[in-house]
Write an enzyme that holds these catalytic residues in place. Sequence first.
Site, PDB file in Angstrom:
ATOM      1  N   THR A 172      31.243  38.742  45.801  1.00  0.00           N
ATOM      2  CA  THR A 172      30.778  37.380  45.574  1.00  0.00           C
ATOM      3  C   THR A 172      31.313  36.416  46.623  1.00  0.00           C
ATOM      4  OG1 THR A 172      32.597  37.168  44.039  1.00  0.00           O
ATOM      5  CG2 THR A 172      30.471  37.625  43.116  1.00  0.00           C
ATOM      6  N   ASP A 215      35.077  43.488  38.264  1.00  0.00           N
ATOM      7  CA  ASP A 215      34.562  43.837  39.583  1.00  0.00           C
ATOM      8  C   ASP A 215      34.632  45.337  39.800  1.00  0.00           C
ATOM      9  OD1 ASP A 215      34.236  41.200  39.929  1.00  0.00           O
ATOM     10  OD2 ASP A 215      35.432  41.012  41.752  1.00  0.00           O
TER      11      ASP A 215
END
Lengths: 535, 527
Positions: free
Chosen positions: A102, A400
Site C-alpha cells: 500500500t 498484510d
Amino acid sequence: MALAFDEYGRPFIILKEQEQKARLRGLEAQKGNISAGKAVARILRTSLGPKGMDKMLQSPDGDVIVTNDGATILEQMDVDNQIAKLMVELSRSQDYEIGDGTTGVVVLAGALLEQAEKLLERGIHPIRIAEGYEMASRLAVDHLEHISQNFEFSVTNIEPLVQTCMTTLSSKIVNRCKRALAEIAVKAVLAVADLERKDVNLELIKVEGKVGGKLEDTELIYGIVVDKDMSHPQMPKRIEEAKIAILTCPFEPPKPKTKHKIDIDTVEKFQTLRQQEQKYFDDMVQKCKDVGATLVICQWGFDDEANHLLMHRNLPAVRWVGGVELELIAIATGGRIVPRFLDLTAEKLGKAGLVREKSFGTTKDRMLYIEHCANSRAVTIFIRGGNKMMIDETKRSLHDALCVARNLIRNNSIVYGGGSAELSCSISVEAAADKYPGVEQYAIRSFAEALDFIPMALAENCGLSPIDTVTAVKSQQIKENNPFYGIDCNDVGTNNMKEQNVFETLIGKQQQILLATQVVKMILKIDDVITPSAY
Amino acid sequence: MAAARLLKDEATEEKGDRARMASFIGAMAIADLVKTTLGPKGMDKILQSTGRGRNVTVTNDGATILKSLHIDNPAAKVLVDISKVQDDEVGDGTTSVVVLAGELLREAEKLVNQKIHPMTIIAGYRMAAECARNALLLKVKDNKQDPDKFKSDLMKIAMTTLSSKILSQDKEHFAKLAVDAVLRLKGSTNLESIQIIKKAGGSLKDSFLDEGFILDKKIGIGQPKRIENAKILVANTAMDTDKVKIYGARVRVDSMARVAEIEVAEKEKMKQKVQKIIAHGINCFVNRQLIYNFPEELFADAGILAIEHADFDGIERLALVTGGEIASTFDNPESVKLGHCKLIEEIMIGEDRLIHFSGVEMGQACTVVLRGASSHVLDEAERSLHDALCVLSQTVNDSRVLLGGGWPEMTMAKEVDELARKTPGKKSHAIEAFSRSLQAIPTIISDNAGLDSAELISQLRAEHHKDTTNAGIDVISGGVGDMDKLGISESFKVKQAVLLSATEAAEMILRVDEIITCAPRKREDRM
C-alpha cells in the site's frame, strides 16, 4: 472567479453563486493537483522498505496509532484535499485487492506525477502523457510476467511461503520476530486454504489480541478463542471431548414477534402462568441435555433461573457470544447454528477436543479456548505485546502477511523484491521507448524514470547514497542481464535478491503499477477544479 | 507555497527532526514526572481531580499517577499505556518501566544528535535487551523445591515491594499478611478471592488478615446474630416481587375483589418460594438481590439469617469460600450444594458492624481488613497491598527470584557493556547507551534517597566487575551493601516485563518520523 461580460457589461453567470467559488483551470489546475498528489506521496516515502520509519497519528478522539502501513496512515490522516483523497482511495484499493504494497503504490503514483509535471512544462499535452503512461504500464506488466518465477510449495514445504511473508513483515515494527510471525501466518493460511480451488477465505482466520506478555508469546491456535467466560462462576473451567450446542435463541421465555397480551384476571391464571414459566425453563435445559450437549454457546443472555438450572444440571454455558464468533465456532466444530430449541438434534452439535478457560495477568481477564476441533478449518492467531499500539500494529502487519500468503496460494508466481523488479522494468521500458514514435516516447521514458524512484527511496531510507547505489545496481543488471539485483537494505553483502530470499508476489507488483498508472491518468485528465469557497 | 492544504483545518503535522524532538521531549517529561517516586525513599504525588468535589489522591504508584494525567503528547501516551499494561500484567514496576523507557529515549536523543540513524539505534537496543535478559536468566534463583526458602523469598519480595510505599513502616506486618493471603490461593492468580475491606480508624498496624470471610452487610432485624454450624444457601434470585417472565403478561382485573385475590396469590407465591428455600434445611440465606420485608419476616420466623443485596463479587467469593453453589431455582433441595461454615457472627470493626464467616471449608478466599487514619491513607495502602499481592501471586507461578536494590540493573549493564565491546559497527554506541540507561535506575534510586549517586554507582560498578557479587544500593545505610544479606529481592517476571516493554516502547517511539494530529472532535456546545 473571473466573470465574463457581454457587450452591455452584464456578467454571464453559469454556475450557481459563481462569484463565491474558487476555480483553477488549465495548466494551473494540473500543477495544483500534481503538487497535492506529490505531497501525499512524500509523507509515505519515508515509510518504504525495511528501514522505513513509522508515523504517529493522533485521531480526533486523542487515540494514538503508530503504524508503518500506508493504507492505515492515509486513512487516519483525515485529508481534505480532493486529489489527496484520490491517493487515499488508491492505497485503500490496493489494500482490498492485494493487502500489501500500500505504501509502494502511493510512492509510485507520486513519482509518476512528478515526471508528468516536467513533461507538462515542456508543453506536452496531458492526454498524450496519459497515453504514454498507459503503454508503458502495459510494457512493465508484461515484463514483470516475463521475469517472474514460479515457485513450488506444498503443505510440507512451506519454506518459500515463509520467506515471502518475512519480506512483508521486515518493514514493520514486528521484524524482531518476523520468522515466528511469518510461520504463524503461513500455517494459518494453509490451515484454512482450499488448495484445490486455490482459494483462501481469510475470514476464517480470527486475529485476537491481548495486551501483556511479549511479542514472542504470540501463538497460532487451531481453534477459536473467544473473549468470554462461563456464565456461572462455578461451572467447570475445562471440558474435554465437548459437544457444543450453538444457539441463537435466548434462555428466556419466548417473545413472539406478533404483538399480544396475556391478561391475568384470576388467581388460577396467575398460577398456571407461573407453572408454565417454570416448565419452560426446565424444558429448555432438558432439551439441551437430552441431545447430549456438554457445552452451550448462546448468542443471547440467560435468565438467572436458567443460568442456575444449567449449572445445576452440570451443563456449562457461555452467553453473549457475537454473531461472527458464533459462525466461526460453528465452522470449526462442525456444528450447526440452531435458532430454536425444538430444532436441536444430536447431529447439529459441534465437537471440540478441549474447551478451557485461561486467565491473564492480575486483573479479571479470561478467555475461552476452543481447541482440537472436529474441523480445524478455522484458526485464531492470538497476539500478545507490550502495549495497545504494538498489538494494533501487529494485527495490521499480520493482515498484510496473511494477504501475501493468500495471494501466493492463488497464484504462485513471484518477482524479487528490494527494488529489483522495478529496476528491471525500468530498463526494459526505457529500451522499448525508442521504438515508439511521437511524443509518447517521452512519456514512456519518464515512466521508466519514475520506476527508478522506488529503489531510490529504498536506498535513501536505508541511509545509502541513493544515486550511487541505484546506478550501480542498474548497470549491474544490464551488464549481467540478471533481473535479480536490488538494493541491499540490510547490509547483507550481496545485491542478488534471489540469494537474500527477498520475494514479492507477482500480482501484487502488477497491481501496484496498474493502479498507480490509472490514478495518475485520472489526475492528469483534470483541467478544471471548481471548489465552493469556505463559508 | 503552491501546494494545497492536504489536511483538514486545525490538524497539525510534524515531520522529521521536529517530530522526533516532540516525542522525545514528551516521553522524557513523563519519565521525569514519575522519576522521583522511584525507590524506597521516593516521594509521593498529590493528584487532584478536575471533577466535582476535587477529590485528592496521594500516591506513589506510577500507574495511578499516569492514569490520572490528561496528556496531549502522543509519545507520552505510549508511555502511559505501557505503565497501564505493566499494572495489569504483573502489578508492580509501573514506575520503573516508564523511567527506563524515558532513559532509553534520552540516550537515543544524544545518539540521534550524533547523526546515528534511529534504525541503527533500534538494532543496537534489541541486541542489548536480548543480552540483558539472558544475563538475568543466568543469575536467577529458583527455590520452588524448598517450601521454607520459597516462603522466605516471598517475604523478601513483599518487603521490597512494600518498602517504597506508604506501608514501609509496617512492612514486615504487611508482607506477612500478603504472603499468607497469596499462599492461600494455592497458585491461582485470581486476586478477586482476596477481599480488601477498608475501614477508617485505628492505625495501619491494626490491619489484619482474616482466615474467614467478612461481608460488609448488616443482619436483618429479629434474626439470630450468631449461628454455629451454619448451612448457607447462596442465591441470586429476585426476592422482591417475583415478576412473571413470560412476555406480554399483564394483570387486568374488573373488580377490587379480584385485585385483592391476586395480591394474595402473589403473596402466596412468595411464601412458597420462601418455604422452598427453607426446605433446603438452611439457617443462613444470602441473596444478591434485594429481599423485601415480607420474605425477610418469613425468614426471621423460621430462624434463618437472611442477608440481602450482597454484590456480585461478594456472592462469588462467598460461594467460593463456603463451597456452596449459587442457586436461582429451589425445586430440588436435595441436589443443591449448600455452603458450610462453623460460625457466623456479627463483629464490630471501628464503628461498623460486619458479618463474619469463620471456620469455612475451602480456605481459598480470605479477607484483609485495612485500618488507617484517613481515607487517603487507606486508598494508598490498598494500592500498595494490591501491588504486593500481584507480585506475589505472579511469583508463586514463576518462582524465579532476583536480588533487588539496583543489583539486576548493574548485572545487566555489565553484560551489555561487554557486548558493546565485542560488537563492531555503529550499533555498539546504541548498546553502550542501553547500558547507561540501565545504570540510570540505581542512580535515580540513590538520588532520591539523597545519596551521592556518582560515587555510589562507580563503587557498585567496580563491585560488579568481580565474578560473583550481591552488591546493591543499601539506601538505609547509604552505601553499597550485600543484597542477599539485607534480604532485598525482586521477582524475575517483573524485571523481565520492565525490560521488554520499556525497550518495545522506546523502539516504537524511535521509529516515528512524522506525527499527524487530527483536529480534535468538536464537542457539542451544551454546557
